[in-house]
Design a protein around this motif. Structure first.
Motif, PDB file in Angstrom:
ATOM      1  N   LEU A 170     -32.760  27.571   7.873  1.00 55.92           N
ATOM      2  CA  LEU A 170     -32.944  29.018   7.890  1.00 55.92           C
ATOM      3  C   LEU A 170     -32.742  29.549   9.304  1.00 55.92           C
ATOM      4  O   LEU A 170     -33.274  28.995  10.267  1.00 55.92           O
ATOM      5  CB  LEU A 170     -34.355  29.374   7.432  1.00 55.92           C
ATOM      6  N   LEU A 171     -31.976  30.629   9.430  1.00 55.70           N
ATOM      7  CA  LEU A 171     -31.842  31.319  10.706  1.00 55.70           C
ATOM      8  C   LEU A 171     -32.871  32.447  10.734  1.00 55.70           C
ATOM      9  O   LEU A 171     -32.633  33.546  10.239  1.00 55.70           O
ATOM     10  CB  LEU A 171     -30.429  31.876  10.886  1.00 55.70           C
ATOM     11  N   LEU A 194     -26.091  26.682   7.663  1.00 54.13           N
ATOM     12  CA  LEU A 194     -26.955  27.712   8.221  1.00 54.13           C
ATOM     13  C   LEU A 194     -27.155  28.797   7.161  1.00 54.13           C
ATOM     14  O   LEU A 194     -26.196  29.404   6.688  1.00 54.13           O
ATOM     15  CB  LEU A 194     -26.317  28.319   9.474  1.00 54.13           C
ATOM     16  N   VAL A 195     -28.420  29.027   6.791  1.00 48.78           N
ATOM     17  CA  VAL A 195     -28.762  30.081   5.827  1.00 48.78           C
ATOM     18  C   VAL A 195     -29.232  31.285   6.637  1.00 48.78           C
ATOM     19  O   VAL A 195     -30.241  31.219   7.323  1.00 48.78           O
ATOM     20  CB  VAL A 195     -29.852  29.617   4.854  1.00 48.78           C
ATOM     21  N   ALA A 207     -37.449  35.037   0.937  1.00 49.75           N
ATOM     22  CA  ALA A 207     -36.543  35.126  -0.212  1.00 49.75           C
ATOM     23  C   ALA A 207     -35.400  34.112  -0.089  1.00 49.75           C
ATOM     24  O   ALA A 207     -35.008  33.474  -1.075  1.00 49.75           O
ATOM     25  CB  ALA A 207     -35.987  36.544  -0.325  1.00 49.75           C
ATOM     26  N   ALA A 208     -34.861  33.948   1.129  1.00 51.44           N
ATOM     27  CA  ALA A 208     -33.791  32.975   1.344  1.00 51.44           C
ATOM     28  C   ALA A 208     -34.291  31.550   1.126  1.00 51.44           C
ATOM     29  O   ALA A 208     -33.580  30.705   0.566  1.00 51.44           O
ATOM     30  CB  ALA A 208     -33.218  33.127   2.751  1.00 51.44           C
ATOM     31  N   MET A 209     -35.517  31.269   1.575  1.00 47.63           N
ATOM     32  CA  MET A 209     -36.080  29.940   1.341  1.00 47.63           C
ATOM     33  C   MET A 209     -36.133  29.639  -0.151  1.00 47.63           C
ATOM     34  O   MET A 209     -35.807  28.529  -0.591  1.00 47.63           O
ATOM     35  CB  MET A 209     -37.490  29.859   1.928  1.00 47.63           C
ATOM     36  N   ALA A 217     -36.700  24.924   8.396  1.00 48.05           N
ATOM     37  CA  ALA A 217     -36.886  26.274   8.932  1.00 48.05           C
ATOM     38  C   ALA A 217     -37.618  26.211  10.264  1.00 48.05           C
ATOM     39  O   ALA A 217     -38.644  25.539  10.387  1.00 48.05           O
ATOM     40  CB  ALA A 217     -37.658  27.151   7.943  1.00 48.05           C
ATOM     41  N   SER A 218     -37.071  26.926  11.246  1.00 47.07           N
ATOM     42  CA  SER A 218     -37.668  27.005  12.574  1.00 47.07           C
ATOM     43  C   SER A 218     -37.925  28.471  12.894  1.00 47.07           C
ATOM     44  O   SER A 218     -37.022  29.303  12.763  1.00 47.07           O
ATOM     45  CB  SER A 218     -36.734  26.391  13.621  1.00 47.07           C
TER      46      SER A 218
END
Length: 450
Positions: A170-171, A194-195, A207-209, A217-218
Motif C-alpha cells: 500500500l502507498l 504498488l497499490v 478500502a484498498a487493503m 502496508a507502511s
C-alpha cells in the motif's frame, strides 16, 4: 530508480507494477512511459523541474524518466496555486510538469504530463553518472526544505531486497515524501506491486487493503490510528495483511499492542528514517523505540547515532548531499535529528520533537507522553496535545480528543482528567475539546501550533 524498473520489465514486462481502483499498469508499460519522458525532457532541454501530479501511474514514469535523463525532479505536495508559486520561487524552479489547469500563469514554463507521456520513446543508453533528485521535507514545523539526493545513493539499500512478486504494498505516503520513495524503491526492487489509492487518506487506504489485495502496508502511527478507528466505526472485515510497518513518528507501545491485536496474522515492524539521513533500518521485536545497538557503531558504519543532551544525533554516509541552495554536507559530519530520546535499559525511547516542546511558565512539557496516556483511556480514538496561548504562563497544555462512536462525553472528560491527575501541574491539560478529527500534515499529528 530507472534501473530497478528496467530490470523487472526486462524479465517480466507484463507483471503488474502499479494498481489503483481504476488503473493497472505493468512494468513494461511504465518502462516505455519512462523512456518517453526522458526523450521529451532532453528535447525540451530541461535540467531541473517541479512536478504537481499525484497519481502514481503517472508520477512513477516521470521520476524514472527524469533519472534516465539526468534531470533533477522535485514532486510538490498537493497544494493550491499560491503555495505552488511560493515553492517555485524558493526552490528556483522555472519548469513545472502538471495537468492541472489552475497552475498556469505562475511564472514557470508548464509542460503537460499527458504530453510528456505521449512523446515518441528513445533508446535508453547508459544511465548518467549524476542522477539528482530533490525531496521536500514534510513541513510539519515550517516551510518545506529541498533535500538534495542522488538516485545512485537512494537505491543503494535495495541490493538487500529479495524478489517478492506476490507482495502488494500500500502507498500510504505521497511520492513527494521520502517515506513514499522508500516504499516505491522497495516495491521495484522486489518486483512487487504498488497499490496506490487516491486520495491517500486512511479511509481510502483501508478500502484498498480490503478490495485490492494489499499484503504489506507502511504508514505513520497517526495513519494506523485512523485506520483502526475507521475499522471500529464501519465494522467491516479486517484486511489480511502479512506485514505492518510504522514510521515517521514515535511509536507508542500501546499502539503497537493495538496493531498486533488488530492484525494478528501480520509481522509488525518499526522504521526510523528521514529525508536528510535516509533509512537506518527496522526493529521487528515488537517493542517501542530502537535498540541501544544503534548507538556508537564506530567510524566504519555508514549510519551511526549518538545522544547529545537528550537529543538523537546521526551521521549518515548514505543520506542527503545537502539542502537546496546550501553547500554540500560533510558525509562524516554529525547532525541533530530534532528527536528527543532517553535510554531505558536496552532501548532508546522517543519522547517527542524539540520543536514540539510546550513552554508552560518556564517548564518544558513534552506532548507525546501525555498523548500516549490519553490514548490509552477507553473511548479515545485519537488525541492531540498542543499549546494554547496564556497571558500568565505564556502557554498551557490543550487537548483535542476524537472520541469513539457512542462514547459518553461527560464520562470520558472525567476519565481523561483522572488519567492526567498525577502528571506534573504544568503538564496537565487545562483545556479538553472533543473534535471529529485532528490536524495532520504528511500523515503526522501537528502539535507545534495552537
Amino acid at each position: 530508480m530507472f534501473e530497478l524498473l528496467e530490470r523487472v520489465a526486462g524479465g517480466e514486462p507484463g507483471r503488474v507494477a502499479v494498481v489503483t481502483h481504476t488503473v493497472s499498469r505493468s512494468y513494461g508499460e511504465l518502462l516505455a512511459d519512462a523512456r518517453r519522458v526522458a526523450a521529451a525532457l532532453k528535447r525540451e532541454d530541461v535540467g531541473r523541474l517541479a512536478v504537481v501530479d499525484h497519481e502514481a501511474p503517472f508520477v512513477v514514469p516521470l521520476l524514472a524518466g527524469a533519472a534516465l535523463a539526468g534531470v533533477e525532479v522535485t514532486q510538490y505536495p498537493p497544494v493550491g496555486p499560491d503555495e505552488v508559486r511560493d515553492l517555485l520561487a524558493r526552490l528556483d524552479h522555472d519548469v513545472l510538469v502538471t495537468d492541472r489547469a489552475d497552475l498556469t500563469g505562475l511564472g514557470a514554463r508548464v509542460l503537460a504530463t499527458h504530453e510528456l507521456l505521449a512523446t515518441d520513446p528513445a533508446p535508453s543508453g547508459p544511465l548518467p553518472v549524476d542522477r539528482p533528485h530533490l525531496v521536500l521535507t514534510t513541513g510539519t514545523t515550517g516551510a518545506p526544505r529541498g533535500v538534495r539526493h542522488d538516485w545512485s545513493r537512494l537505491v543503494r539499500g535495495t541490493s538487500r531486497v529479495a524478489p517478492a512478486p506476490g507482495q502488494r504494498w500500500l502507498l500510504a505516503y505521497g511520492l513527494h515524501q521520502f517515506a513514499g520513495l522508500q516504499v516505491l524503491l522497495h516495491v521495484l526492487a522486489a518486483g512487487a506491486t504498488l497499490v496506490a489509492p487516491a486520495p491517500r487518506r486512511p479511509r481510502e487506504g483501508l478500502a484498498a487493503m480490503r478490495e485490492l489485495g494489499v499484503t504489506h502496508a507502511s504508514a505513520t502511527p497517526t495513519y494506523w490510528r485512523f485506520v483502526v478507528a475507521e475499522m471500529r466505526s464501519d465494522g467491516g472485515p479486517v484486511p489480511a495483511l502479512r506485514q505492518v510497518t510504522l514510521g515517521g513518528e514515535a511509536v507508542p507501545g500501546p499502539l503497537l499492542d493495538v496493531v498486533r491485536s488488530t492484525f494478528p496474522g501480520a509481522s509488525v515492524s518499526q522504521v526510523y528514517a528521514a529525508s536528510e539521513f535516509g533509512s537506518t533500518g527496522s526493529m521487528r521485536d515488537g517493542r517501542p523505540g530502537l535498540s541501544v545497538d544503534v548507538l556508537d557503531r564506530g567510524d566504519d558504519a555508514d549510519v551511526d547515532m549518538r545522544i547529545v543532551d537528550g537529543e538523537l544525533w546521526i551521521r549518515s554516509r548514505t543520506g542527503m548531499l545537502g539542502y537546496h541552495g546550501e553547500p554540500p554536507v560533510d558525509a562524516d559530519g554529525w547532525r541533530a535529528t530534532g528527536d528527543l530520546v532517553e535510554v531505558d535499559g536496552d532501548r532508546v525511547l522517543f519522547r517527542g520533537r524539540t520543536s514540539e516542546i510546550i513552554n508552560v511558565g518556564g517548564v518544558k512539557v513534552h506532548p507525546l507522553p501525555i498523548e500516549e496516556r490519553v490514548a490509552a483511556v477507553p473511548g479515545v480514538d485519537m488525541a492531540r496535545v498542543h499549546p494554547r496561548p496564556n497571558a500568565m504562563t505564556g502557554a498551557i497544555v490543550a487537548l483535542e480528543v476524537v472520541p469513539s462512536p457512542g462514547a459518553d462525553l461527560d464520562a470520558l472528560r472525567s476519565d481523561l482528567r483522572s488519567a492526567c491527575a498525577d502528571l506534573p501541574a504544568a503538564a496537565r491539560p487545562r483545556s479538553i475539546r472533543f473534535v471529529d478529527t485532528v490536524d495532520t500534515t504528511g500523515s503526522k499529528i501537528v502539535r507545534s501550533h495552537a
